[in-house]
Design a protein around this motif. Structure first.
Motif, PDB file in Angstrom:
ATOM      1  N   HIS A   1       0.836  -1.190   0.000  1.00 50.30           N
ATOM      2  CA  HIS A   1       0.000   0.000   0.000  1.00 50.30           C
ATOM      3  C   HIS A   1       0.871   1.239   0.000  1.00 50.30           C
ATOM      4  CE1 HIS A   1      -4.022  -1.811   0.771  1.00 50.30           C
ATOM      5  NE2 HIS A   1      -3.230  -2.846   1.034  1.00 50.30           N
TER       6      HIS A   1
ATOM      7  N   ILE B   1      -2.440   1.943  12.152  1.00 52.80           N
ATOM      8  CA  ILE B   1      -2.381   0.843  11.186  1.00 52.80           C
ATOM      9  C   ILE B   1      -1.828  -0.403  11.844  1.00 52.80           C
ATOM     10  CG2 ILE B   1      -1.218   0.019   9.109  1.00 52.80           C
ATOM     11  CD1 ILE B   1      -1.502   2.877   8.022  1.00 52.80           C
TER      12      ILE B   1
ATOM     13  N   ASP C   1      -6.400  -5.242  13.256  1.00 48.93           N
ATOM     14  CA  ASP C   1      -6.304  -6.706  13.194  1.00 48.93           C
ATOM     15  C   ASP C   1      -6.053  -7.131  11.759  1.00 48.93           C
ATOM     16  OD1 ASP C   1      -6.791  -7.037  15.827  1.00 48.93           O
ATOM     17  OD2 ASP C   1      -8.978  -7.054  15.555  1.00 48.93           O
ATOM     18  N   ASP C   2      -6.621  -6.383  10.866  1.00 50.56           N
ATOM     19  CA  ASP C   2      -6.602  -6.784   9.474  1.00 50.56           C
ATOM     20  C   ASP C   2      -6.425  -5.508   8.670  1.00 50.56           C
ATOM     21  OD1 ASP C   2      -7.004  -7.740   6.970  1.00 50.56           O
ATOM     22  OD2 ASP C   2      -8.996  -8.593   7.348  1.00 50.56           O
TER      23      ASP C   2
ATOM     24  N   GLU D   1      -5.540  -4.528   5.756  1.00 44.51           N
ATOM     25  CA  GLU D   1      -6.082  -4.251   4.434  1.00 44.51           C
ATOM     26  C   GLU D   1      -7.586  -4.054   4.441  1.00 44.51           C
ATOM     27  OE1 GLU D   1      -3.730  -6.074   1.004  1.00 44.51           O
ATOM     28  OE2 GLU D   1      -3.734  -7.582   2.569  1.00 44.51           O
ATOM     29  N   ASN D   2      -8.222  -4.644   5.409  1.00 40.15           N
ATOM     30  CA  ASN D   2      -9.666  -4.516   5.466  1.00 40.15           C
ATOM     31  C   ASN D   2     -10.091  -3.208   6.116  1.00 40.15           C
ATOM     32  OD1 ASN D   2     -12.134  -5.625   4.764  1.00 40.15           O
ATOM     33  ND2 ASN D   2     -12.460  -6.439   6.825  1.00 40.15           N
TER      34      ASN D   2
ATOM     35  N   ASP E   1      -9.091   1.561   4.481  1.00 37.99           N
ATOM     36  CA  ASP E   1      -9.931   2.575   3.856  1.00 37.99           C
ATOM     37  C   ASP E   1     -10.585   3.472   4.880  1.00 37.99           C
ATOM     38  OD1 ASP E   1      -9.743   2.683   1.214  1.00 37.99           O
ATOM     39  OD2 ASP E   1     -11.608   1.594   0.743  1.00 37.99           O
TER      40      ASP E   1
END
Lengths: 180, 1162
Positions: free
Chosen positions: A121, A148, A152-153, A155-156, A159
């Motif tokens: 990213h 960031i 926990d996740d 990429e999810n 946004d």
């Protein structure tokens, strides 16, 4: 973290991030006696050499504008600046502080041959090139990284997180994903 | 940037130290060691170690790969996400190294693809992108594809479908990965053309153009379709109105890659870009819009730079202008016009290829390679010229994939159509089918009911020509139909329609009763691997059926299906591909009978690991019946087969860490242990079948069965030890003994610093004394006791249970005076125990541990034995104890003994066993003779004759050491000399001779009174010894003055020079001396074994165990009228008599002198 002239290593050794910093330009530019007379070095020059060079040129001036201090700190972190485009390691996240740098990073990443398809990213946070902005920006980036890191996740949740930050900091972020 | 980097420095450190140690190991041994380590260390280190293993078995010595595959794959259930991701990476590398491994590993990848962590799933997707190509290339290379390879490719294909389906995942990141997978899939499943822009590293990758059209198994057309479909899916995905900005970004990038690598898709890509630019998703935030536009620009430029963009330059330029790029910049990115011309030349070839490819789509069910009918599919720009039917067809055609068709029509219709066709073809034969269930749907027989009424021609009536079938016929036909479908396996597989057949069979058979189901199940079991799809499909349909009948439905049919499949797999000898596991884990419900099969599977030694891993998965992932599953595992923990048991225990131990399972496990362990308080073992222990009242008594085996689980938990949870103590106190003697035998490992595992163990020692419950002692022995067997432990034992001994045996294990932690105080009690114990005490004190224990720090030196110990108050201990025990000392010749060297004798001799009163020790020392070390002469002379000064026992020994010693002793004898006062002759008349004559051999000058020094004693035969009156005093210290030395003049000149110095006091002997003793000792030793041994016989526990290997055996026995004895204590008592009495009454008959007094003497005298 990538900067044009690779002078900011402020995130280093702070709060346990696994951080590397890079420049993206073809040269390292440091402020000179006048805006149109920067000091220019290539990426082979060590911080030590830059430091000595500036001390020789005008110790007073470069102490006063903080450049020597910065170089002194940098040389304790690594010997010489690195260029992002020459680094073959894979990262999860790249943060840039200037749109021009963001573009360079994107261009570089997209020009590489895809292999592992591992995503990276890239986020740009515009930070003006003055002292106050730089300090505020550093805090902002640091906070962003912390958030960031605590997801926990990543990429999810990225946004949503960026939206929040944008709102809070009142500045637009650029965000994209590239693949190794 | 935050980097995901291995901790390089740690890795290299670990690596180098590893190398040092493993310098001369084989790679295989190294791998084994690393794997063993990996089981025990933290995640971070584990990753480093596993990466090393991977390096070793994939790159350094790939021949090991096969051997260690299972061990590495076992980590796929590790609790760390990173470790599981590692396993995926490993699978990828392994399969790239050896394609054959795909057969085994694809199932594992399948499992990991369903992992609970998205990060694992993502990694699995990346790996599948690679392995899809690897698998395809492998199969294409293979001339004749085996069943196993077919199954493998089926699974790869299924996985591919699964990932494509993940484009609809709820997780943004997962969708991103699915997009990249789709991109890679499209590249693979489309042909590379000369204008393809292929990355260098992917030059060797497989793509559609490399797939032969006549391959026996891989169907070019099918793959081509799949590729097209994937592109469609990607394009469809992109136009979703709520697509996330990152997904959109990723998809834009994928399209650019596609356009460059497969220019044949350029048109679709540019169109998609145009569409997107015109309709950016409304859900995007403002900054996201800028990000997307920036991306779009970037990708458009990269597409534009490709030579094949020539036809689309106009469209692309327009877009770029819109996106804010200047015309000059655009021109700079546009390839020179010469290039496109050249390209145009190639165009027909490319175009032709495309046409053909699409044409093959149409000729779906035709296997022959005929030239395609010239259907010219045009891009949608030409759609305007198409008819509405064409448009509809175009819309419907992609939807009519076999999957949808199968779903669309109920099976009845399908079968019906088949039968219908058959009916028309042969209307009168048996073959003509009719199924009662389906009441005449084709031709309404009612309609033409009035034949001839209208005067028309006779209408064909189906009912006229076909007869209804009997039930049996119907049954038979149905069976045959199903059989045909079953047998058409190969043919259908070749047409790529296997999945339709599977679905059909499953649906059909679930409708029927018994027989057909069993046939199908048998068919599946004949080749479970190849027909697993069918198995799963059938199982799911059965379950669906059950759900459909809710609430009154019965699970019987489902259960039968699951049970048959599982039993079938369980009974097959070799199954390595985890089908059993997969079936268990994917079955919607595990019924009781299925659970029994799982248990049987676990009981199979060759599959125990896989079985229990499966069981573990059930326990962890199916919480609703978790405890029932756990119970199966718990029951296996006391299984008779060692391997089953130990595997179960290791699984349970890992689960014991989970808070919600802990209680249940603990309760089970304690329940089992508490069986031990029952008089007989519960029938439960003899298997579930036999619940008859078993009146069997406890055996070693049944006791162990009750303890296995408990003992394996003990080192993890120390406070359980108190429960053991509670049970122990109530258990019968046999059980106690067994318990004591099995606790060694766990107690050692707890260690002497365990607070709970220390607490147990401190509050040693009544009845648990032997348990505590055993623990103490185990703890101190190899290491010296810690001060804390010594302190607790001391407390226990002084405040609660004054049994000296507690002190033995910690004896070397006690103070010197404590040991001396305890000695009288200690040496009265069983000889074996005494031996152990001495071993500890003398450091002659068999253990290899650090030299124990005894509070007493060997010399001090021997002296302490001599000084034991005779009122506290019988003489016999003391003598035996000193014999033990003399038995340790390495410890009791001549120097040590010389010092001991010296010190004993200086004591007043003289210890009663002094002369015994002197004679024994002399026997052991004959060269001590000179030193002994000095001792004897000194004893004369101390008026040795006042101590009858010592005096007796003195005389004996002189007797044994003649002629050296003559000079000593001559120093005796006349009455005592006479007393000597009284005892040994044969000494007189030689002594006289000796004196006669003196020079006259020398003879002049002999007093007349002495000469008189020497010469007078028996004329002289017997010089009675002083009246015996029990406390000799009241005798004053000056009462009988010693004739001092004798001792000054040494009259026989030239004949026998006395040895100087402490002599260092380096030579071994003369051989005949050794022989003399042997009979004496033997006597000792006999004596010991006799006593052992008394205690009825002769066969005891370990001394520490002997100690507690002895203890246990006396404990029991004290409860039910003692046996051993009674035998002890007379011994003590006789010993006391020996001390108290000095004028006892000879055999009594012999105690005080060494037995060895007899043999030397003879």
């Amino acid at each position: 973290m990538s900067c044009v002239s690779h002078v900011s290593l402020s995130l280093h050794s702070k709060r346990g991030f696994d951080v590397r910093s890079f420049g993206t330009g073809t040269h390292v530019k440091l402020p000179g006696p006048a805006p149109d007379k920067p000091n220019i070095y290539d990426f082979k020059t060590t911080y030590e050499q830059m430091y000595n060079d500036l001390v020789r040129k005008d110790k007073e001036l470069y102490t006063q504008n903080g450049i020597l201090h910065m170089l002194d700190r940098n040389k304790r972190i690594k010997t010489r600046p690195e260029r992002f485009q020459s680094c073959k390691e894979q990262f999860d996240l790249v943060i840039t502080c200037e749109e021009r740098v963001y573009d360079q990073v994107l261009e570089d990443l997209n020009s590489r041959e895809q292999e592992s398809l591992q995503p990276v990213h890239v986020i740009n946070v515009d930070i003006q090139d003055n002292h106050e902005e730089a300090t505020l920006g550093a805090f902002l980036i640091c906070e962003l990284c912390q958030c960031i890191q605590h997801t926990d996740d990543m990429e999810n949740e990225m946004d949503e997180l960026l939206q929040e930050f944008e709102e809070k900091s009142q500045r637009p972020f650029l965000h994209t994903v590239c693949f190794y | 940037s935050m980097a995901e980097q291995a901790h390089g420095s740690v890795a290299s450190q670990l690596h180098s130290s590893e190398e040092d140690r493993a310098f001369d190991m084989t790679t295989s041994e190294k791998v084994v060691e690393l794997l063993n380590q990996a089981a025990l260390i933290s995640t971070e280190e584990k990753l480093i170690v596993l990466k090393q293993v991977q390096e070793l078995i994939i790159n350094k010595d790939p021949s090991l790969l096969d051997n260690f595959l299972d061990e590495i794959i076992a980590f796929q259930t590790d609790k760390s996400i990173e470790v599981r991701k590692f396993v995926i990476g490993f699978i990828e590398e392994a399969c790239k190294r050896d394609c054959e491994l795909l057969l085994r590993l694809i199932a594992n990848l399948n499992m990991l693809m369903r992992d609970e962590s998205v990060n694992v799933v993502k990694k699995a997707i990346l790996t599948l992108s690679q392995l899809y190509k690897v698998a395809l290339q492998w199969l294409v290379r293979t001339k004749s594809v085996s069943d196993m390879q077919e199954a493998c490719w089926d699974m790869v294909t299924q996985l591919k479908e699964d990932v494509l389906a993940l484009l609809d995942s709820d997780n943004d990141g997962v969708r991103t990965y699915a997009i990249k997978f789709t991109e890679s899939l499209i590249i693979t499943l489309s042909p590379r053309t000369p204008d393809s822009d292929t990355p260098k590293k992917q030059e060797g990758d497989i793509s559609l153009d490399k797939i032969p059209k006549d391959h026996t198994y891989i169907r070019y057309d099918t793959l081509c379709d799949e590729g097209k479909l994937a592109l469609e899916q990607l394009l469809k995905f992109m136009v979703h109105p709520a697509i996330s900005s990152i997904n959109l970004t990723a998809a834009l990038g994928s399209l650019a890659t596609l356009a460059r690598q497969r220019p044949m898709f350029m048109s679709e890509v540019v169109q998609a870009y145009e569409t997107l630019h015109a309709n950016l998703p409304p859900t995007l935030a403002k900054s996201q819009v800028s990000s997307v536009r920036k991306n779009l620009k970037l990708h458009l430029v990269s597409v534009l730079k490709h030579p094949s963009s020539v036809d689309f330059q106009g469209q692309i330029s327009t877009l770029l202008l819109d996106l804010g790029m200047s015309q000059s910049e655009i021109s700079r990115c546009t390839p020179a016009t010469v290039q496109p011309r050249k390209r145009l030349h190639h165009e027909p070839y490319v175009e032709g290829k495309r046409t053909k490819m699409e044409a093959t789509l149409v000729e779906d069910d035709d296997d022959k390679e005929e030239p395609a009918p010239v259907v010219t599919p045009k891009s949608s720009s030409t759609a305007g010229t198409q008819s509405s039917i064409d448009l509809t067809a175009e819309f419907l055609l992609p939807l009519l994939n076999p999957e949808n068709v199968a779903n669309l029509f109920p099976y009845e219709l399908f079968i019906y159509k088949l039968l219908e066709q058959a009916a028309y073809k042969s209307p009168v034969t048996e073959e003509a089918p009719q199924i009662k269930k389906l009441p005449e749907p084709i031709l309404p027989t009612t309609q033409p009911k009035a034949p001839g009424a209208s005067g028309r021609k006779k209408v064909f009536k189906l009912a006229d020509v076909v007869q209804p079938f009997s039930e049996a016929q119907i049954e038979k036909l149905a069976n045959m139909a199903i059989k045909r479908i079953l047998q058409s396996e190969k043919a259908i597989a070749q047409s790529g329609m296997s999945h339709v057949r599977v679905k059909l069979l499953a649906r059909l058979v679930t409708q029927f009763e018994g027989g057909k189901k069993n046939d199908l199940l048998q068919f599946i079991l004949e080749d479970m691997r190849g027909r697993s799809e069918l198995a799963f499909s059938l199982l799911f349909h059965e379950y669906n059926e059950y759900l459909g009948q809710q609430p009154s439905g019965s699970l019987d049919s489902y259960e039968h299906c699951l049970f048959t499949l599982l039993s079938g797999l369980q009974e097959k000898p070799e199954q390595r591909d985890g089908l059993f596991t997969k079936l268990v884990l994917e079955a919607p419900v595990i019924t009781d009978s299925a659970l029994e099969v799982i248990q049987r599977y676990c009981e199979d030694e060759s599959r125990v690991y896989l079985g229990m891993s499966t069981l573990k998965e059930l326990i962890l992932k199916r919480p609703s019946r978790q405890y029932q599953y756990l119970n199966v595992l718990l029951n296996l923990s006391s299984h008779e087969k060692e391997k089953v048991r130990s595997t179960a225990l290791s699984f349970i131990k890992r689960m014991y860490e989970k808070e919600h399972l802990k209680d249940c496990i603990e309760k089970f362990a304690l329940t089992y242990m508490q069986f031990l308080v029952h008089p007989n073992p519960p029938s439960l222990l003899f298997g579930a079948g036999e619940d008859t009242e078993v009146a069997a008594s406890w055996t070693e085996e049944t006791v162990r069965q009750c303890l296995y689980l408990y003992l394996s938990l003990l080192p993890i949870n120390h406070c359980l030890v108190h429960e053991l103590a509670a049970v122990y106190t109530e258990a019968i003697a046999d059980i106690k003994r067994s318990v004591l035998r099995v606790i060694e490992q766990p107690i050692r595992g707890m260690g002497m610093s365990s607070p709970d163990l220390l607490l147990l020692v401190e509050y040693c419950p009544k009845g648990a004394e032997t348990l505590v002692t055993r623990c103490l022995h185990i703890l101190t067997d190899k290491v010296p006791p810690s001060p804390e432990l010594v302190e607790r034992v001391r407390d226990l001994y002084h405040k609660r249970v004054p049994d000296v045996r507690f002190l033995i294990p910690v004896i070397n932690g006690l103070e010197k005076n404590e040991v001396i105080q305890a000695l009288p009690k200690l040496i009265k114990l069983n000889p074996i125990v005494v031996k152990e005490v001495f071993n500890r004190l003398l450091g002659t224990q068999h253990s290899e541990g650090s030299p124990s720090m005894s509070p007493l030196t060997p010399g001090e110990l021997l002296i302490a034995l001599h000084n034991i108050d005779s009122s506290k201990c019988d003489m016999k025990s003391i003598i035996k104890a000193t014999n033990l000392c003399f038995g340790e010749k390495n410890v009791y060297t001549s120097e040590v003994l010389a010092v001991v004798m010296q010190q004993l001799m200086e004591q007043t009163p003289l210890p009663i066993l002094l002369m015994r020790t002197v004679i024994q020392s002399l026997t052991m070390y004959p060269r001590l003779a000179g030193f002994v002469m000095n001792i004897l002379a000194r004893l004369i000064h101390k008026q040795v004759w006042k101590y009858p026992k010592v005096w007796e020994g003195f005389v004996k010693c002189c007797q044994r050491t003649k002629p050296q002793s003559y000079n000593v004898l001559l120093q005796l006062p006349p009455p005592q000399l006479a007393s000597v002759f009284e005892r040994c008349p044969e000494m007189r004559e030689p002594l006289l001779q000796h004196v006669h051999a003196f020079t006259p000058h020398q003879q002049a020094h002999i007093p007349a009174s002495v000469m008189a004693v020497l010469e007078a035969n028996s004329r002289k009156p017997e010089p009675e010894p002083q009246p015996e005093l029990h406390h000799p210290e009241i005798i004053e030395e000056r009462e009988v003055p010693v004739p001092k003049h004798i001792s000054v000149p040494a009259p026989v110095s030239q004949a026998e020079p006395p040895a100087p006091a402490p002599i260092v002997f380096t030579e071994p003793p003369p051989p005949q001396q050794q022989q003399q000792q042997i009979p004496a030793r033997r006597e000792e041994e006999e004596e010991q074994s006799m006593e052992q016989g008394e205690t009825d526990h002769a066969a005891l290997e370990v001394t520490s165990e002997a100690a507690l055996q002895q203890m246990e026995v006396s404990e029991e004895a004290s409860q039910s009228n003692s046996i051993s204590e009674k035998t002890d008592e007379p011994m003590e009495e006789s010993a006391a008599m020996a001390v108290d009454a000095p004028d006892q008959p000879k055999d009594e007094s012999e105690d005080v002198l060494p037995e060895a003497e007899e043999s030397t005298v003879d």
